[in-house]
Design a protein around this motif. Structure first.
Motif, PDB file in Angstrom:
ATOM      1  N   LEU A  82       0.826  -1.209   0.000  1.00 35.80           N
ATOM      2  CA  LEU A  82       0.000   0.000   0.000  1.00 35.80           C
ATOM      3  C   LEU A  82       0.860   1.260   0.000  1.00 35.80           C
ATOM      4  CD1 LEU A  82      -2.784  -1.080   2.513  1.00 35.80           C
ATOM      5  CD2 LEU A  82      -3.023  -0.752   0.049  1.00 35.80           C
ATOM      6  N   TYR A  83       1.955   1.232   0.737  1.00 39.01           N
ATOM      7  CA  TYR A  83       2.896   2.362   0.727  1.00 39.01           C
ATOM      8  C   TYR A  83       3.445   2.583  -0.684  1.00 39.01           C
ATOM      9  CZ  TYR A  83       7.467   4.600   1.336  1.00 39.01           C
ATOM     10  OH  TYR A  83       8.564   5.414   1.200  1.00 39.01           O
ATOM     11  N   ASN A  84       3.791   1.513  -1.372  1.00 45.62           N
ATOM     12  CA  ASN A  84       4.329   1.634  -2.723  1.00 45.62           C
ATOM     13  C   ASN A  84       3.270   2.081  -3.729  1.00 45.62           C
ATOM     14  OD1 ASN A  84       7.169   0.954  -2.598  1.00 45.62           O
ATOM     15  ND2 ASN A  84       6.526  -1.070  -1.954  1.00 45.62           N
ATOM     16  N   ILE A  85       2.047   1.611  -3.566  1.00 47.74           N
ATOM     17  CA  ILE A  85       0.965   2.074  -4.442  1.00 47.74           C
ATOM     18  C   ILE A  85       0.753   3.574  -4.256  1.00 47.74           C
ATOM     19  CG2 ILE A  85      -1.522   1.952  -4.859  1.00 47.74           C
ATOM     20  CD1 ILE A  85      -1.355  -1.049  -4.215  1.00 47.74           C
ATOM     21  N   GLY A  86       0.735   4.019  -3.000  1.00 51.22           N
ATOM     22  CA  GLY A  86       0.617   5.450  -2.735  1.00 51.22           C
ATOM     23  C   GLY A  86       1.772   6.234  -3.326  1.00 51.22           C
ATOM     24  N   GLY A  87       2.986   5.682  -3.225  1.00 53.60           N
ATOM     25  CA  GLY A  87       4.153   6.368  -3.772  1.00 53.60           C
ATOM     26  C   GLY A  87       4.083   6.519  -5.278  1.00 53.60           C
ATOM     27  N   THR A  88       3.640   5.474  -5.952  1.00 45.03           N
ATOM     28  CA  THR A  88       3.527   5.518  -7.411  1.00 45.03           C
ATOM     29  C   THR A  88       2.480   6.538  -7.845  1.00 45.03           C
ATOM     30  OG1 THR A  88       4.153   3.187  -7.544  1.00 45.03           O
ATOM     31  CG2 THR A  88       3.078   4.143  -9.459  1.00 45.03           C
ATOM     32  N   THR A  89       1.306   6.457  -7.240  1.00 44.32           N
ATOM     33  CA  THR A  89       0.217   7.378  -7.584  1.00 44.32           C
ATOM     34  C   THR A  89       0.594   8.820  -7.273  1.00 44.32           C
ATOM     35  OG1 THR A  89      -1.377   5.628  -7.057  1.00 44.32           O
ATOM     36  CG2 THR A  89      -2.229   7.875  -7.218  1.00 44.32           C
ATOM     37  N   GLY A  90       1.143   9.044  -6.089  1.00 48.24           N
ATOM     38  CA  GLY A  90       1.494  10.394  -5.670  1.00 48.24           C
ATOM     39  C   GLY A  90       2.574  11.015  -6.523  1.00 48.24           C
ATOM     40  N   ALA A  91       3.548  10.216  -6.941  1.00 49.87           N
ATOM     41  CA  ALA A  91       4.641  10.770  -7.738  1.00 49.87           C
ATOM     42  C   ALA A  91       4.142  11.231  -9.108  1.00 49.87           C
ATOM     43  CB  ALA A  91       5.748   9.736  -7.898  1.00 49.87           C
TER      44      ALA A  91
END
Length: 432
Positions: A284-293
Protein backbone atom coordinates in the motif's frame (compact mmCIF):
# COMPACT_ATOMS: atom_id res chain seq x y z
CA UNK A 1 20.34 8.91 -43.77
CA UNK A 2 17.29 6.62 -44.16
CA UNK A 3 14.59 7.23 -41.57
CA UNK A 4 12.14 4.61 -40.35
CA UNK A 5 8.44 4.87 -41.23
CA UNK A 6 6.32 7.51 -39.50
CA UNK A 7 4.76 4.92 -37.19
CA UNK A 8 8.20 3.88 -35.99
CA UNK A 9 9.08 7.49 -35.27
CA UNK A 10 5.94 7.93 -33.24
CA UNK A 11 6.55 4.95 -30.95
CA UNK A 12 10.35 4.86 -30.75
CA UNK A 13 10.75 7.58 -28.07
CA UNK A 14 8.11 6.21 -25.63
CA UNK A 15 9.40 2.71 -26.32
CA UNK A 16 12.92 3.66 -25.23
CA UNK A 17 11.58 5.46 -22.14
CA UNK A 18 9.67 2.30 -21.19
CA UNK A 19 12.80 0.18 -21.60
CA UNK A 20 14.75 2.52 -19.31
CA UNK A 21 11.87 2.54 -16.82
CA UNK A 22 11.93 -1.26 -16.82
CA UNK A 23 15.44 -1.17 -15.33
CA UNK A 24 14.05 0.91 -12.45
CA UNK A 25 11.23 -1.61 -11.93
CA UNK A 26 13.89 -4.30 -11.58
CA UNK A 27 15.86 -2.06 -9.19
CA UNK A 28 12.80 -1.61 -6.97
CA UNK A 29 11.98 -5.32 -7.09
CA UNK A 30 15.44 -6.61 -6.20
CA UNK A 31 16.07 -3.80 -3.72
CA UNK A 32 13.22 -4.89 -1.46
CA UNK A 33 13.81 -8.63 -1.46
CA UNK A 34 15.78 -8.74 1.79
CA UNK A 35 13.36 -6.41 3.58
CA UNK A 36 10.42 -8.56 2.53
CA UNK A 37 12.23 -11.76 3.50
CA UNK A 38 13.47 -10.31 6.80
CA UNK A 39 10.74 -11.59 9.16
CA UNK A 40 11.05 -15.16 7.82
CA UNK A 41 14.86 -15.00 7.74
CA UNK A 42 15.11 -13.67 11.30
CA UNK A 43 12.91 -16.52 12.49
CA UNK A 44 14.66 -19.31 10.53
CA UNK A 45 18.21 -18.26 11.42
CA UNK A 46 17.39 -16.88 14.91
CA UNK A 47 19.22 -13.67 14.07
CA UNK A 48 19.07 -10.55 16.25
CA UNK A 49 17.71 -7.50 14.45
CA UNK A 50 21.03 -5.67 14.93
CA UNK A 51 22.79 -8.22 12.69
CA UNK A 52 20.25 -7.65 9.93
CA UNK A 53 20.72 -3.90 10.39
CA UNK A 54 24.45 -4.32 9.79
CA UNK A 55 23.74 -6.29 6.60
CA UNK A 56 21.42 -3.54 5.36
CA UNK A 57 24.16 -1.01 6.16
CA UNK A 58 26.69 -2.90 4.04
CA UNK A 59 24.17 -2.86 1.21
CA UNK A 60 24.00 0.92 1.43
CA UNK A 61 27.78 1.22 1.46
CA UNK A 62 27.70 -0.71 -1.80
CA UNK A 63 24.95 1.58 -3.09
CA UNK A 64 26.99 4.70 -2.33
CA UNK A 65 29.96 3.27 -4.22
CA UNK A 66 27.73 2.17 -7.08
CA UNK A 67 26.00 5.55 -7.30
CA UNK A 68 29.26 7.48 -7.56
CA UNK A 69 30.74 4.92 -9.94
CA UNK A 70 27.69 4.97 -12.20
CA UNK A 71 27.82 8.76 -12.35
CA UNK A 72 31.45 8.69 -13.47
CA UNK A 73 30.82 5.92 -16.01
CA UNK A 74 27.67 7.64 -17.23
CA UNK A 75 29.44 10.93 -18.03
CA UNK A 76 32.56 9.30 -19.53
CA UNK A 77 31.59 5.90 -21.02
CA UNK A 78 27.87 6.30 -21.56
CA UNK A 79 24.54 6.21 -19.73
CA UNK A 80 23.67 2.88 -21.39
CA UNK A 81 26.86 1.18 -20.17
CA UNK A 82 26.33 2.39 -16.61
CA UNK A 83 22.67 1.32 -16.58
CA UNK A 84 23.15 -2.16 -18.01
CA UNK A 85 26.18 -2.88 -15.85
CA UNK A 86 24.18 -2.03 -12.73
CA UNK A 87 21.27 -4.30 -13.71
CA UNK A 88 23.52 -7.28 -14.41
CA UNK A 89 25.43 -6.88 -11.13
CA UNK A 90 22.37 -6.73 -8.89
CA UNK A 91 20.62 -9.49 -10.86
CA UNK A 92 23.52 -11.89 -10.29
CA UNK A 93 23.79 -10.94 -6.61
CA UNK A 94 20.05 -11.36 -6.00
CA UNK A 95 19.97 -14.78 -7.66
CA UNK A 96 23.02 -15.93 -5.66
CA UNK A 97 21.44 -14.78 -2.37
CA UNK A 98 18.97 -17.64 -2.63
CA UNK A 99 21.87 -20.08 -2.13
CA UNK A 100 23.49 -18.52 0.96
CA UNK A 101 24.11 -20.66 4.03
CA UNK A 102 25.94 -18.24 6.33
CA UNK A 103 25.49 -14.66 7.49
CA UNK A 104 28.76 -13.44 5.95
CA UNK A 105 27.63 -14.69 2.54
CA UNK A 106 24.35 -12.83 2.88
CA UNK A 107 26.23 -9.66 3.86
CA UNK A 108 28.72 -9.92 0.98
CA UNK A 109 26.00 -10.43 -1.61
CA UNK A 110 23.91 -7.60 -0.18
CA UNK A 111 26.87 -5.27 -0.59
CA UNK A 112 27.49 -6.50 -4.16
CA UNK A 113 23.80 -6.05 -4.99
CA UNK A 114 24.04 -2.54 -3.57
CA UNK A 115 26.83 -1.66 -6.01
CA UNK A 116 24.54 -2.56 -8.89
CA UNK A 117 21.38 -1.07 -7.40
CA UNK A 118 22.99 2.23 -6.43
CA UNK A 119 23.43 3.84 -9.81
CA UNK A 120 20.30 2.71 -11.63
CA UNK A 121 17.66 5.31 -10.58
CA UNK A 122 19.92 8.34 -11.12
CA UNK A 123 21.35 7.07 -14.40
CA UNK A 124 17.89 6.14 -15.64
CA UNK A 125 16.55 9.59 -14.70
CA UNK A 126 19.34 11.33 -16.63
CA UNK A 127 18.82 9.06 -19.62
CA UNK A 128 15.04 9.52 -19.70
CA UNK A 129 15.50 13.30 -19.49
CA UNK A 130 17.72 13.18 -22.58
CA UNK A 131 15.22 11.09 -24.57
CA UNK A 132 12.25 13.34 -23.71
CA UNK A 133 11.18 16.70 -25.13
CA UNK A 134 11.36 19.57 -22.65
CA UNK A 135 7.59 19.95 -22.24
CA UNK A 136 7.13 16.40 -20.90
CA UNK A 137 10.51 15.89 -19.25
CA UNK A 138 9.39 16.21 -15.61
CA UNK A 139 6.53 13.78 -16.07
CA UNK A 140 8.69 11.27 -17.96
CA UNK A 141 11.54 11.35 -15.43
CA UNK A 142 9.14 11.02 -12.51
CA UNK A 143 7.37 8.12 -14.22
CA UNK A 144 10.73 6.40 -14.63
CA UNK A 145 11.70 6.86 -11.00
CA UNK A 146 8.34 5.76 -9.57
CA UNK A 147 8.95 2.46 -11.24
CA UNK A 148 10.97 1.74 -8.08
CA UNK A 149 7.60 1.65 -6.31
CA UNK A 150 6.11 -0.47 -9.09
CA UNK A 151 8.93 -2.93 -8.48
CA UNK A 152 8.09 -2.75 -4.79
CA UNK A 153 4.44 -3.51 -5.51
CA UNK A 154 5.49 -6.56 -7.53
CA UNK A 155 7.84 -7.60 -4.76
CA UNK A 156 5.13 -7.30 -2.12
CA UNK A 157 2.72 -9.33 -4.24
CA UNK A 158 5.41 -11.97 -4.87
CA UNK A 159 6.30 -12.15 -1.19
CA UNK A 160 2.66 -12.58 -0.13
CA UNK A 161 2.42 -15.66 -2.37
CA UNK A 162 5.93 -17.13 -2.24
CA UNK A 163 6.92 -16.72 1.41
CA UNK A 164 4.11 -18.79 2.97
CA UNK A 165 4.23 -21.46 0.25
CA UNK A 166 7.89 -21.83 -0.80
CA UNK A 167 10.04 -19.89 1.65
CA UNK A 168 12.36 -16.91 1.38
CA UNK A 169 14.98 -18.50 -0.92
CA UNK A 170 12.51 -18.77 -3.79
CA UNK A 171 11.86 -15.04 -3.46
CA UNK A 172 15.50 -14.31 -4.37
CA UNK A 173 15.69 -16.97 -7.07
CA UNK A 174 12.57 -15.70 -8.83
CA UNK A 175 13.60 -12.05 -8.74
CA UNK A 176 17.23 -12.61 -9.72
CA UNK A 177 16.48 -14.96 -12.61
CA UNK A 178 13.80 -12.64 -14.01
CA UNK A 179 16.19 -9.69 -13.81
CA UNK A 180 18.93 -11.44 -15.78
CA UNK A 181 16.54 -12.57 -18.52
CA UNK A 182 15.34 -9.01 -19.00
CA UNK A 183 18.93 -7.71 -18.90
CA UNK A 184 19.76 -9.87 -21.93
CA UNK A 185 16.88 -8.28 -23.85
CA UNK A 186 18.00 -4.77 -22.85
CA UNK A 187 21.54 -5.36 -24.12
CA UNK A 188 20.06 -5.89 -27.56
CA UNK A 189 17.32 -3.24 -27.55
CA UNK A 190 18.46 -0.23 -25.50
CA UNK A 191 20.24 2.62 -27.39
CA UNK A 192 22.70 5.15 -25.98
CA UNK A 193 21.43 8.52 -24.77
CA UNK A 194 21.50 11.30 -27.40
CA UNK A 195 22.51 13.75 -24.70
CA UNK A 196 25.67 11.77 -23.99
CA UNK A 197 26.43 11.20 -27.67
CA UNK A 198 26.07 14.94 -28.36
CA UNK A 199 29.08 15.59 -26.08
CA UNK A 200 31.35 13.08 -27.85
CA UNK A 201 32.36 13.94 -31.44
CA UNK A 202 33.80 10.47 -32.10
CA UNK A 203 30.28 9.06 -31.84
CA UNK A 204 28.59 11.54 -34.18
CA UNK A 205 27.38 8.82 -36.57
CA UNK A 206 25.68 6.99 -33.70
CA UNK A 207 24.06 10.26 -32.61
CA UNK A 208 22.70 10.79 -36.13
CA UNK A 209 21.16 7.32 -36.12
CA UNK A 210 19.48 7.81 -32.74
CA UNK A 211 18.15 11.25 -33.67
CA UNK A 212 16.90 9.85 -36.96
CA UNK A 213 14.86 7.28 -35.07
CA UNK A 214 13.52 10.12 -32.89
CA UNK A 215 12.61 12.20 -35.94
CA UNK A 216 14.97 15.04 -34.98
CA UNK A 217 17.78 16.89 -36.73
CA UNK A 218 21.37 17.09 -35.54
CA UNK A 219 22.20 20.50 -33.98
CA UNK A 220 25.22 22.19 -35.53
CA UNK A 221 26.91 22.45 -32.15
CA UNK A 222 26.45 18.79 -31.25
CA UNK A 223 29.62 16.84 -30.64
CA UNK A 224 32.03 19.76 -30.98
CA UNK A 225 33.21 19.71 -27.38
CA UNK A 226 34.20 16.46 -25.74
CA UNK A 227 35.80 18.08 -22.68
CA UNK A 228 34.24 16.94 -19.42
CA UNK A 229 34.08 19.69 -16.77
CA UNK A 230 35.55 18.83 -13.35
CA UNK A 231 33.31 17.49 -10.58
CA UNK A 232 34.16 20.56 -8.49
CA UNK A 233 32.00 22.67 -10.81
CA UNK A 234 28.98 21.27 -8.98
CA UNK A 235 29.99 23.39 -5.98
CA UNK A 236 30.70 26.61 -7.87
CA UNK A 237 28.51 29.56 -8.67
CA UNK A 238 24.77 29.07 -9.06
CA UNK A 239 25.08 25.29 -8.83
CA UNK A 240 26.23 25.36 -5.19
CA UNK A 241 22.80 25.88 -3.63
CA UNK A 242 21.17 23.36 -5.93
CA UNK A 243 23.82 20.69 -5.29
CA UNK A 244 23.76 21.11 -1.50
CA UNK A 245 19.99 21.48 -1.30
CA UNK A 246 19.30 18.43 -3.45
CA UNK A 247 21.91 16.35 -1.63
CA UNK A 248 20.41 17.21 1.78
CA UNK A 249 16.89 16.57 0.52
CA UNK A 250 17.97 13.22 -0.92
CA UNK A 251 19.70 12.23 2.33
CA UNK A 252 16.60 12.85 4.44
CA UNK A 253 14.24 11.45 1.82
CA UNK A 254 16.12 8.19 1.30
CA UNK A 255 16.18 7.71 5.06
CA UNK A 256 12.37 7.57 4.89
CA UNK A 257 12.21 5.43 1.75
CA UNK A 258 14.67 2.77 2.90
CA UNK A 259 13.49 2.67 6.48
CA UNK A 260 10.11 1.78 5.00
CA UNK A 261 11.52 -0.67 2.46
CA UNK A 262 13.74 -2.55 4.88
CA UNK A 263 12.14 -2.20 8.30
CA UNK A 264 8.40 -1.51 7.88
CA UNK A 265 7.52 -5.24 7.59
CA UNK A 266 9.52 -6.01 10.76
CA UNK A 267 7.97 -3.02 12.60
CA UNK A 268 4.48 -4.14 11.63
CA UNK A 269 5.27 -7.69 12.76
CA UNK A 270 6.38 -6.30 16.14
CA UNK A 271 3.00 -4.56 16.40
CA UNK A 272 1.23 -7.91 16.01
CA UNK A 273 0.47 -7.93 12.28
CA UNK A 274 0.47 -11.28 10.43
CA UNK A 275 3.16 -12.02 7.82
CA UNK A 276 0.75 -11.49 4.91
CA UNK A 277 -0.35 -8.13 6.37
CA UNK A 278 3.24 -6.89 6.73
CA UNK A 279 3.66 -7.38 2.97
CA UNK A 280 0.30 -5.68 2.36
CA UNK A 281 1.36 -2.63 4.35
CA UNK A 282 4.49 -2.15 2.26
CA UNK A 283 2.49 -2.75 -0.92
CA UNK A 284 0.00 0.00 0.00
CA UNK A 285 2.90 2.36 0.73
CA UNK A 286 4.33 1.63 -2.72
CA UNK A 287 0.96 2.07 -4.44
CA UNK A 288 0.62 5.45 -2.74
CA UNK A 289 4.15 6.37 -3.77
CA UNK A 290 3.53 5.52 -7.41
CA UNK A 291 0.22 7.38 -7.58
CA UNK A 292 1.49 10.39 -5.67
CA UNK A 293 4.64 10.77 -7.74
CA UNK A 294 2.74 10.87 -11.02
CA UNK A 295 0.31 13.42 -9.56
CA UNK A 296 3.32 15.40 -8.30
CA UNK A 297 4.81 15.45 -11.80
CA UNK A 298 1.56 16.85 -13.20
CA UNK A 299 1.50 19.42 -10.40
CA UNK A 300 5.08 20.43 -11.26
CA UNK A 301 4.01 21.08 -14.84
CA UNK A 302 1.31 23.47 -13.61
CA UNK A 303 2.88 24.94 -10.47
CA UNK A 304 6.62 24.31 -10.75
CA UNK A 305 8.73 22.24 -8.36
CA UNK A 306 9.36 25.11 -5.91
CA UNK A 307 5.75 24.86 -4.74
CA UNK A 308 4.98 21.18 -5.27
CA UNK A 309 7.89 19.46 -3.51
CA UNK A 310 7.91 21.43 -0.21
CA UNK A 311 4.12 21.01 0.08
CA UNK A 312 4.38 17.23 -0.33
CA UNK A 313 7.13 17.01 2.28
CA UNK A 314 5.07 19.15 4.68
CA UNK A 315 2.04 16.90 4.25
CA UNK A 316 4.26 13.89 4.94
CA UNK A 317 5.09 15.38 8.36
CA UNK A 318 1.38 15.37 9.22
CA UNK A 319 0.97 11.79 7.99
CA UNK A 320 3.89 10.64 10.16
CA UNK A 321 2.19 12.20 13.19
CA UNK A 322 -1.01 10.31 12.34
CA UNK A 323 0.85 7.01 11.97
CA UNK A 324 2.58 7.47 15.31
CA UNK A 325 -0.82 7.77 17.03
CA UNK A 326 -3.17 5.72 14.81
CA UNK A 327 -5.19 3.02 16.61
CA UNK A 328 -4.46 -0.61 15.74
CA UNK A 329 -8.07 -1.79 16.10
CA UNK A 330 -10.21 -2.83 13.13
CA UNK A 331 -7.57 -5.17 11.67
CA UNK A 332 -5.12 -2.24 11.58
CA UNK A 333 -7.12 -0.40 8.92
CA UNK A 334 -6.07 3.13 10.08
CA UNK A 335 -2.41 2.03 9.94
CA UNK A 336 -2.83 0.65 6.43
CA UNK A 337 -4.52 3.85 5.25
CA UNK A 338 -1.75 5.91 6.83
CA UNK A 339 0.96 3.88 5.09
CA UNK A 340 -0.73 4.51 1.75
CA UNK A 341 -0.88 8.24 2.52
CA UNK A 342 2.79 8.29 3.49
CA UNK A 343 3.60 6.90 0.06
CA UNK A 344 1.27 9.45 -1.55
CA UNK A 345 3.16 12.35 0.06
CA UNK A 346 6.63 11.52 1.40
CA UNK A 347 7.66 8.83 -1.07
CA UNK A 348 6.15 10.80 -3.97
CA UNK A 349 8.28 13.85 -3.17
CA UNK A 350 11.46 11.77 -3.31
CA UNK A 351 10.56 10.28 -6.70
CA UNK A 352 9.72 13.69 -8.17
CA UNK A 353 13.03 15.04 -6.87
CA UNK A 354 14.89 13.13 -9.58
CA UNK A 355 13.13 15.26 -12.20
CA UNK A 356 14.38 18.34 -10.36
CA UNK A 357 17.94 16.98 -10.38
CA UNK A 358 17.78 16.24 -14.10
CA UNK A 359 16.70 19.85 -14.64
CA UNK A 360 19.10 21.54 -12.21
CA UNK A 361 22.35 19.87 -13.36
CA UNK A 362 23.72 20.84 -16.82
CA UNK A 363 24.23 18.09 -19.42
CA UNK A 364 28.06 17.58 -19.08
CA UNK A 365 27.67 17.24 -15.29
CA UNK A 366 24.27 15.60 -15.16
CA UNK A 367 25.24 11.99 -14.43
CA UNK A 368 27.82 13.00 -11.83
CA UNK A 369 25.44 15.53 -10.27
CA UNK A 370 22.77 12.86 -10.01
CA UNK A 371 25.43 10.49 -8.68
CA UNK A 372 26.53 12.91 -5.94
CA UNK A 373 22.93 13.58 -5.02
CA UNK A 374 22.28 9.82 -4.98
CA UNK A 375 25.36 9.13 -2.84
CA UNK A 376 24.04 11.56 -0.23
CA UNK A 377 20.80 9.58 -0.32
CA UNK A 378 22.72 6.37 0.32
CA UNK A 379 24.19 7.94 3.46
CA UNK A 380 20.64 8.52 4.68
CA UNK A 381 19.78 4.94 3.75
CA UNK A 382 22.87 3.68 5.61
CA UNK A 383 21.85 5.52 8.77
CA UNK A 384 18.32 4.14 8.42
CA UNK A 385 19.69 0.60 8.24
CA UNK A 386 21.60 1.04 11.49
CA UNK A 387 18.86 2.97 13.27
CA UNK A 388 16.06 0.71 12.06
CA UNK A 389 17.05 -2.21 14.30
CA UNK A 390 16.03 -0.23 17.40
CA UNK A 391 13.40 2.05 15.86
CA UNK A 392 11.21 -0.93 14.95
CA UNK A 393 10.63 -1.69 18.61
CA UNK A 394 8.34 1.32 19.00
CA UNK A 395 5.87 2.64 16.45
CA UNK A 396 5.89 6.15 17.93
CA UNK A 397 9.64 6.59 17.68
CA UNK A 398 9.71 5.05 14.20
CA UNK A 399 7.36 7.66 12.73
CA UNK A 400 8.52 10.56 14.91
CA UNK A 401 12.01 10.26 13.42
CA UNK A 402 10.55 10.15 9.92
CA UNK A 403 8.45 13.24 10.64
CA UNK A 404 11.54 15.17 11.72
CA UNK A 405 13.40 14.13 8.60
CA UNK A 406 10.52 15.27 6.40
CA UNK A 407 10.87 18.72 7.96
CA UNK A 408 14.53 18.71 6.87
CA UNK A 409 13.38 17.48 3.46
CA UNK A 410 10.93 20.37 3.09
CA UNK A 411 13.49 23.02 4.08
CA UNK A 412 16.08 21.54 1.72
CA UNK A 413 13.71 21.82 -1.25
CA UNK A 414 13.26 25.50 -0.44
CA UNK A 415 17.02 26.15 -0.67
CA UNK A 416 17.42 24.73 -4.21
CA UNK A 417 18.09 27.44 -6.79
CA UNK A 418 17.50 25.63 -10.10
CA UNK A 419 13.83 24.65 -9.67
CA UNK A 420 11.67 23.48 -12.58
CA UNK A 421 9.49 26.37 -13.78
CA UNK A 422 5.81 26.09 -14.56
CA UNK A 423 4.87 24.19 -17.73
CA UNK A 424 8.00 24.49 -19.88
CA UNK A 425 7.11 24.42 -23.58
CA UNK A 426 9.02 23.77 -26.76
CA UNK A 427 11.76 21.49 -28.01
CA UNK A 428 14.71 23.87 -28.14
CA UNK A 429 16.39 22.33 -25.10
CA UNK A 430 15.91 18.66 -25.94
CA UNK A 431 19.67 17.96 -25.84
CA UNK A 432 20.37 20.27 -22.93
Amino acid sequence: MILPPAGGLRFYRPGVVLLIALTVVLDGLDNQMLGLAAPALLHEWSLPRAVLGGIFALGFVGMALGTLGAGQIGDTRGRRVALLLGVVVFGVATLATGFVAQVWQLAALKMLAGVGLGGVPGTAAAMIAEFTVARWRSLAVTFGVVCVSIGGILGGAMAAQILPALGWRWLFWSSGAGTLVIALLLVRLLPESPGFLACHPARRAELERVLGRLGEHLPLSAGRNSLSPPLADLLRGDLTRSTLGLSTAMLSGMFLVYLMFNWAPTMLAAQGFALRDTSLGLTLYNIGGTTGALLAALAIMGLGSRVTLPVLAGLAVLVCAFLALAPLQGAGLPMMIGLGLLGLTGSAAQSAMFALGAHAFPLPLRARGMGLMGAAGRIGALVSALAGSWLVAGRGGFFAVLGGLMIVNMLSFLTVRGHIPRLARGRAEDLR
